[in-house]
Enzyme design. Structure first.
Site, short mmCIF file in Angstrom:
data_model
loop_
_atom_site.label_atom_id
_atom_site.label_comp_id
_atom_site.label_asym_id
_atom_site.label_seq_id
_atom_site.Cartn_x
_atom_site.Cartn_y
_atom_site.Cartn_z
N PHE A 24 -1.98 9.57 -0.02
CA PHE A 24 -1.88 9.15 1.10
C PHE A 24 -1.31 9.61 2.12
CE2 PHE A 24 0.90 5.41 4.53
CZ PHE A 24 -0.73 5.16 4.54
N GLU A 58 2.82 5.28 -6.45
CA GLU A 58 2.61 5.39 -8.47
C GLU A 58 2.88 7.02 -8.78
OE1 GLU A 58 0.80 2.66 -5.76
OE2 GLU A 58 0.58 4.40 -5.19
N VAL A 82 6.19 8.33 5.38
CA VAL A 82 6.52 8.39 6.98
C VAL A 82 7.24 6.63 7.55
CG1 VAL A 82 5.31 8.57 9.05
CG2 VAL A 82 5.02 9.94 7.68
N GLU A 85 7.55 0.27 10.85
CA GLU A 85 8.27 -0.64 11.17
C GLU A 85 8.86 -1.27 10.83
OE1 GLU A 85 5.97 -2.33 14.64
OE2 GLU A 85 5.41 -0.46 15.60
N HIS A 88 9.68 -1.08 4.71
CA HIS A 88 8.39 -0.61 3.22
C HIS A 88 8.64 1.04 3.34
CE1 HIS A 88 4.68 1.60 1.97
NE2 HIS A 88 4.61 0.11 0.85
N PHE A 113 11.52 16.69 -7.68
CA PHE A 113 11.10 15.04 -7.47
C PHE A 113 10.67 16.16 -5.67
CE2 PHE A 113 12.83 13.17 -3.93
CZ PHE A 113 11.79 11.78 -3.34
N ARG A 127 8.58 20.17 7.97
CA ARG A 127 8.34 20.26 6.20
C ARG A 127 7.49 20.96 5.39
NH1 ARG A 127 11.61 17.47 8.89
NH2 ARG A 127 13.63 17.63 8.94
#
Length: 152
Positions: A24, A58, A82, A85, A88, A113, A127
């Site tokens: 993702f 995951e 990211v 709105e 989540h 991490f 980044r």
């Protein structure tokens, strides 16, 4: 008084690394992955296995399973979350950071991490390649920790 300082080196000789990367936000995660692989290649890591997961949430379960396998000197977790709105973003970012930390603590294998949480895609691009590549930096941390663990 004797003071001894222990530090890991940035060398890959004899090391096996695993990278767990989220698909993702792949525009950004692919860049982080490229940076990490570049770092490992430049520092002579002998083996790098890449495991792709659907999203950042995951990552921890696969990182833990890989750490438990005993095949890797360190695991590098890469993803991008990211802000949207809804809440989540906060839920995913918090749980992934906890899960990655737990994977390392439970197994005794360094799990780095490398999940960046950003406000928008532009911050992510800054980044993941435009200004710097955090994937390279996180891979450096993996090298350092893998080598430090060998000294303990």
């Amino acid at each position: 008084m004797e003071v001894r300082v222990f530090e890991g080196e940035f060398k890959g000789d004899g090391l096996s690394m695993a990278i767990v990367v989220a698909r993702f936000n792949d525009l950004l995660t692919d860049e982080l992955l490229s940076g990490a692989i570049d770092c490992f290649e430049r520092h002579g890591v002998e083996r790098v296995d890449v495991f792709k997961v659907p999203g950042s949430f995951e990552i921890p379960i696969i990182a833990k399973k890989l750490a438990e396998s005993g095949k890797y000197d360190a695991i590098l977790a890469l993803g991008v979350v990211v802000r949207g709105e809804t809440k989540h973003f906060d839920l995913v970012a918090n749980e992934v950071s906890k899960g990655v930390a737990q994977a390392g603590l439970i197994t005794g294998v360094p799990v780095i991490f490398g999940v960046i949480a950003v406000e928008d895609e532009l911050q992510g691009l800054n980044r993941a390649g435009i200004k710097s590549n955090k994937g390279f930096e996180y891979a450096m941390a993996a090298l350092e920790m893998a080598n430090l663990m060998k000294k303990l």
